[in-house]
Design an enzyme around this catalytic site. Structure first.
Site, PDB file in Angstrom:
ATOM      1  N   SER A  25       1.136  -1.085   0.378  1.00 46.15           N
ATOM      2  CA  SER A  25       0.006  -0.027   0.159  1.00 46.15           C
ATOM      3  C   SER A  25       0.584   1.454   0.009  1.00 46.15           C
ATOM      4  O   SER A  25       0.262   2.419  -0.473  1.00 46.15           O
ATOM      5  CB  SER A  25      -1.364  -0.206   1.274  1.00 46.15           C
ATOM      6  OG  SER A  25       0.053  -0.114   2.344  1.00 46.15           O
ATOM      7  N   ASP A  59      -4.181   7.680   8.281  1.00 47.82           N
ATOM      8  CA  ASP A  59      -5.067   6.526   8.021  1.00 47.82           C
ATOM      9  C   ASP A  59      -4.351   5.724   9.096  1.00 47.82           C
ATOM     10  O   ASP A  59      -5.213   4.848   9.511  1.00 47.82           O
ATOM     11  CB  ASP A  59      -5.745   5.931   7.603  1.00 47.82           C
ATOM     12  CG  ASP A  59      -4.731   5.592   6.387  1.00 47.82           C
ATOM     13  OD1 ASP A  59      -3.300   5.935   6.787  1.00 47.82           O
ATOM     14  OD2 ASP A  59      -4.812   4.945   5.225  1.00 47.82           O
ATOM     15  N   HIS A 101      -0.751   4.616   7.223  1.00 47.20           N
ATOM     16  CA  HIS A 101      -0.248   5.076   6.254  1.00 47.20           C
ATOM     17  C   HIS A 101       0.022   6.506   5.649  1.00 47.20           C
ATOM     18  O   HIS A 101      -0.486   7.201   6.823  1.00 47.20           O
ATOM     19  CB  HIS A 101      -1.147   5.508   4.527  1.00 47.20           C
ATOM     20  CG  HIS A 101      -1.514   3.784   3.923  1.00 47.20           C
ATOM     21  ND1 HIS A 101      -2.708   3.684   4.487  1.00 47.20           N
ATOM     22  CD2 HIS A 101      -0.520   2.511   3.853  1.00 47.20           C
ATOM     23  CE1 HIS A 101      -3.167   2.079   4.439  1.00 47.20           C
ATOM     24  NE2 HIS A 101      -1.633   1.455   3.606  1.00 47.20           N
TER      25      HIS A 101
END
Length: 396
Positions: free
Chosen positions: A50, A359, A362
């Protein structure tokens, strides 16, 4: 019978494509590295999780919801971030469009590269499902298979269908002139901890991770790749989601409030990764391998937040509740039912540019830009070459 014959013919043609691509690519490989100036990479092919996913997981399992993308794109853009990622800034600096996710079938343009990264991915395969653990089935070996398929299919279509496809797919020689970026490993550590493995058990898998990563990089090399830009993993002990999943690992903390235990494992992973890159450099002296210390860049940001214009480095911008404004069950963009009505509770803070954590998992765009600015000139790289000259570190 006609269908079977046609399929056989297509398969034979496809089988001829890879050797041809490799031959053309290696013949042209000197172009990118010529002279002492910038490398002029015509494409970037990225592998990872991610931290560099530009839409892979969103294409497979549902789009990243608002307010993701609010700062730069003005809407969700497949990234788990309010805006751009480090890989986006890498593309910008090289004059390449933002990378389309290989798994995204809508509006993608692969002329100057492709992104195989998928949020939740790991070097090892996960012995569970995304819905049970939150970790992706698109492990690094799957990404390498996607890359192999991409080479074969893109060149077959480019050469045999032509037309609009020549405006959407890369030239054969780009595969040896491109920069290959890797940013993966974080989820191998966290996923092991999240099933309650001890630190000794987590550390014990690191040699296997290095073997698997080496195998994948050599696979890319065998298909023409010669220029590699490899990120290490960040300070996992500074991420709210890691701290809340294993509260028993929070103490002791360092001066920045990060878990010493988590970060020591990340540092061990990075030490072994640096050794692995050095070994690859010896095995393939005709290729350029750059090891990039993003851990140092991220930890500098986290430990010097006030000095650098950020606020609490462990406080999530987009989240809901608790010490870190992070809830394990309600993430960024999450909703909960109130009096029979679903209400958005995973909201964004007013100014993401002041936060490090977007979040809880990240970084924000502002934090990603800081990290990029730290690594682009090569000060945190081994060898210390700038991004634009990463083709010039052969044999170093």
């Amino acid at each position: 019978m006609a269908t079977a014959t046609a399929a056989t013919g297509a398969a034979r043609t496809a089988a001829l494509v890879l050797p041809l691509v490799l031959a053309l690519a290696l013949r042209a490989s000197g172009a990118a590295a010529g002279g002492g100036g910038d490398c002029h990479f015509p494409a970037v092919f990225n592998f990872g999780d991610s931290n560099s996913d530009t839409g892979g997981l969103s294409s497979l399992f549902g789009a990243a919801p608002p307010p993701n993308g609010r700062t730069y794109f003005g809407m969700p853009a497949g990234r788990y971030c309010d805006g751009r990622l480090v890989i986006d800034f890498i593309a910008e600096s090289l004059g390449i469009p933002y990378l389309s996710a290989y798994l995204n079938s809508i509006g993608s343009n692969f002329t100057q590269g492709a992104n195989f990264a998928t949020a939740g991915s790991s070097i090892r395969r996960q012995n569970t499902s995304l819905f049970l653990s939150g970790f992706s089935p698109i492990s690094l070996d799957v990404q390498s298979w996607e890359f192999e398929q991409f080479i074969n299919r893109s060149q077959f279509v480019y050469n045999n269908k032509g037309g609009i496809y020549r405006e959407l797919l890369p030239r054969a020689e780009y595969f040896s002139q491109a920069l290959y970026t890797f940013d993966i490993g974080q989820n191998d550590i966290t996923s092991s901890y999240f099933v309650n493995k001890s630190t000794e058990e987590v550390e014990a898998i690191i040699p296997d991770l290095m073997e698997r990563l080496t195998s994948i990089i050599q696979s890319v090399y065998s298909r023409g790749g010669r220029y590699f830009w490899i990120h290490n993993t960040g300070p996992l002990g500074c991420l709210p989601y890691a701290l809340l999943h294993r509260p028993d690992l929070v103490a002791p903390t360092d001066s920045a409030g990060c878990s010493v235990t988590y970060n020591k494992v990340a540092q061990l992973f990075n030490l072994r990764l640096k050794e692995t890159v050095a070994s690859l450099r010896k095995t393939h002296p005709d290729a350029a391998f750059t090891y990039v210390d993003v851990y140092n860049a991220k930890y500098k940001l986290i430990s010097e937040t006030k000095k650098l214009g950020f606020d609490d480095p462990l406080l999530t911008c987009c989240g809901h509740g608790g010490r870190y404004n992070y809830d394990l069950n309600i993430g960024c963009g999450g909703k909960k039912q109130v009096n029979g009505t679903w209400v958005l509770v995973g909201k964004s803070c007013l100014d993401p540019s002041k936060r490090v954590s977007w979040d809880g998992v990240h970084f924000t765009e502002a934090a990603n830009k800081f990290v990029f600015d730290q690594i682009v000139a090569g000060a945190l790289s081994d060898p210390p070459v700038p991004l634009k000259r990463a083709c010039q570190s052969k044999g170093r």
